[in-house]
Design a protein around this motif. Structure first.
Motif, PDB file in Angstrom:
ATOM      1  N   ILE A  83       0.859  -1.189   0.000  1.00 49.45           N
ATOM      2  CA  ILE A  83       0.000   0.000   0.000  1.00 49.45           C
ATOM      3  C   ILE A  83       0.890   1.232   0.000  1.00 49.45           C
ATOM      4  CG2 ILE A  83      -1.713   1.328   1.293  1.00 49.45           C
ATOM      5  CD1 ILE A  83      -2.732  -1.344   2.405  1.00 49.45           C
ATOM      6  N   LEU A  93      -3.082   4.046  -2.060  1.00 54.96           N
ATOM      7  CA  LEU A  93      -3.048   3.282  -3.290  1.00 54.96           C
ATOM      8  C   LEU A  93      -2.726   1.835  -2.936  1.00 54.96           C
ATOM      9  CD1 LEU A  93      -3.109   2.991  -6.353  1.00 54.96           C
ATOM     10  CD2 LEU A  93      -0.674   3.605  -6.360  1.00 54.96           C
ATOM     11  N   LEU A  94      -3.705   0.961  -3.140  1.00 56.04           N
ATOM     12  CA  LEU A  94      -3.471  -0.469  -2.967  1.00 56.04           C
ATOM     13  C   LEU A  94      -2.796  -0.927  -4.255  1.00 56.04           C
ATOM     14  CD1 LEU A  94      -3.708  -3.159  -1.552  1.00 56.04           C
ATOM     15  CD2 LEU A  94      -6.105  -3.274  -2.254  1.00 56.04           C
ATOM     16  N   ASP A  95      -1.464  -0.890  -4.232  1.00 56.52           N
ATOM     17  CA  ASP A  95      -0.679  -1.105  -5.441  1.00 56.52           C
ATOM     18  C   ASP A  95      -0.544  -2.586  -5.780  1.00 56.52           C
ATOM     19  OD1 ASP A  95       0.648  -0.089  -7.612  1.00 56.52           O
ATOM     20  OD2 ASP A  95       2.516   0.326  -6.561  1.00 56.52           O
ATOM     21  N   HIS A  96      -0.463  -3.436  -4.760  1.00 56.49           N
ATOM     22  CA  HIS A  96      -0.328  -4.876  -4.977  1.00 56.49           C
ATOM     23  C   HIS A  96      -1.058  -5.629  -3.874  1.00 56.49           C
ATOM     24  CE1 HIS A  96       2.822  -4.280  -7.989  1.00 56.49           C
ATOM     25  NE2 HIS A  96       3.416  -3.456  -7.157  1.00 56.49           N
ATOM     26  N   ILE A 117      -9.466   4.355  -0.636  1.00 53.94           N
ATOM     27  CA  ILE A 117      -8.482   3.418  -1.174  1.00 53.94           C
ATOM     28  C   ILE A 117      -8.690   3.354  -2.686  1.00 53.94           C
ATOM     29  CG2 ILE A 117      -7.617   1.050  -1.161  1.00 53.94           C
ATOM     30  CD1 ILE A 117      -8.972   0.795   1.645  1.00 53.94           C
ATOM     31  N   HIS A 118      -7.620   3.525  -3.429  1.00 54.48           N
ATOM     32  CA  HIS A 118      -7.644   3.443  -4.889  1.00 54.48           C
ATOM     33  C   HIS A 118      -6.855   2.204  -5.310  1.00 54.48           C
ATOM     34  CE1 HIS A 118      -8.703   7.860  -5.797  1.00 54.48           C
ATOM     35  NE2 HIS A 118      -8.811   7.688  -4.494  1.00 54.48           N
ATOM     36  N   LEU A 119      -7.240   1.615  -6.459  1.00 56.51           N
ATOM     37  CA  LEU A 119      -6.478   0.493  -7.007  1.00 56.51           C
ATOM     38  C   LEU A 119      -6.803   0.341  -8.477  1.00 56.51           C
ATOM     39  CD1 LEU A 119      -8.450  -2.210  -7.511  1.00 56.51           C
ATOM     40  CD2 LEU A 119      -8.462  -2.173  -5.042  1.00 56.51           C
ATOM     41  N   TYR A 135     -12.881  -7.222  -6.102  1.00 54.42           N
ATOM     42  CA  TYR A 135     -12.882  -5.865  -5.563  1.00 54.42           C
ATOM     43  C   TYR A 135     -14.288  -5.259  -5.561  1.00 54.42           C
ATOM     44  CZ  TYR A 135      -7.816  -6.062  -5.471  1.00 54.42           C
ATOM     45  OH  TYR A 135      -6.518  -6.417  -5.194  1.00 54.42           O
ATOM     46  N   TYR A 177      -9.865   0.918 -13.019  1.00 51.18           N
ATOM     47  CA  TYR A 177      -9.499   1.574 -11.763  1.00 51.18           C
ATOM     48  C   TYR A 177     -10.717   1.680 -10.862  1.00 51.18           C
ATOM     49  CZ  TYR A 177      -5.333   2.498 -14.391  1.00 51.18           C
ATOM     50  OH  TYR A 177      -4.205   2.321 -15.144  1.00 51.18           O
TER      51      TYR A 177
END
Length: 151
Positions: A67, A75-78, A109-111, A123, A139
């Motif tokens: 994150i 940003l939940l990147d992975h 939270i974005h991803l 998601y 997104y």
């Protein structure tokens, strides 16, 4: 199920890349984009071990999460769970923990999720709303839950 998070270091990069490739392989193959070298390079280009945690279930390394806190959102990147550990509620349990922390700080939270990946349904089931899309990714954003008011 006992879930724990353990820190990662730069020396874990190859293990993390292997987890990412294993988790994404089927989705990438489905759209003709499976390229282990590109997956490795994309991950390593922005890997920050200070932000990354292994996900361990009953002492077994089952995936990882990364994150990136931004000024006005996370940003939940992975978030990758190894295929042999998927479908057991691990991802949902990890998200509950992330949501509790994000909600406490009032952070959205974005991803992004690969178009055509099963992760899109995952998601959406967990309250993420589509906010945009690009050629290969969709997104999402999840707004913080409102605090419960005691009456």
């Amino acid at each position: 199920m006992n879930i724990a998070f353990s820190p990662t270091t730069q020396s874990d990069a190859d293990t993390l890349v292997a987890i990412r490739i294993a988790a994404m392989r089927e989705s990438l193959e489905r759209i003709g984009r499976f390229d282990p070298q590109r997956a490795r390079e994309r991950f390593l280009a922005s890997f920050d071990p200070a932000l990354c945690r292994f996900i361990e279930v009953d002492g077994v390394q089952s995936g990882f999460i990364l994150i990136r806190p931004q000024e006005d959102h996370w940003l939940l990147d992975h978030l990758y769970i190894l295929p042999e550990h998927q479908g057991k509620g691990i991802g949902a349990a990890v998200l509950r923990d992330v949501f509790a922390n994000a909600d406490a700080q009032r952070m959205p939270i974005h991803l992004g999720a690969l178009r055509g990946s099963d992760s899109n349904r995952f998601y959406q089931r967990h309250g993420f709303i589509q906010s945009d899309e690009a050629e290969w990714d969709i997104y999402y954003v999840r707004q913080p839950s409102q605090p419960k008011v005691e009456s």
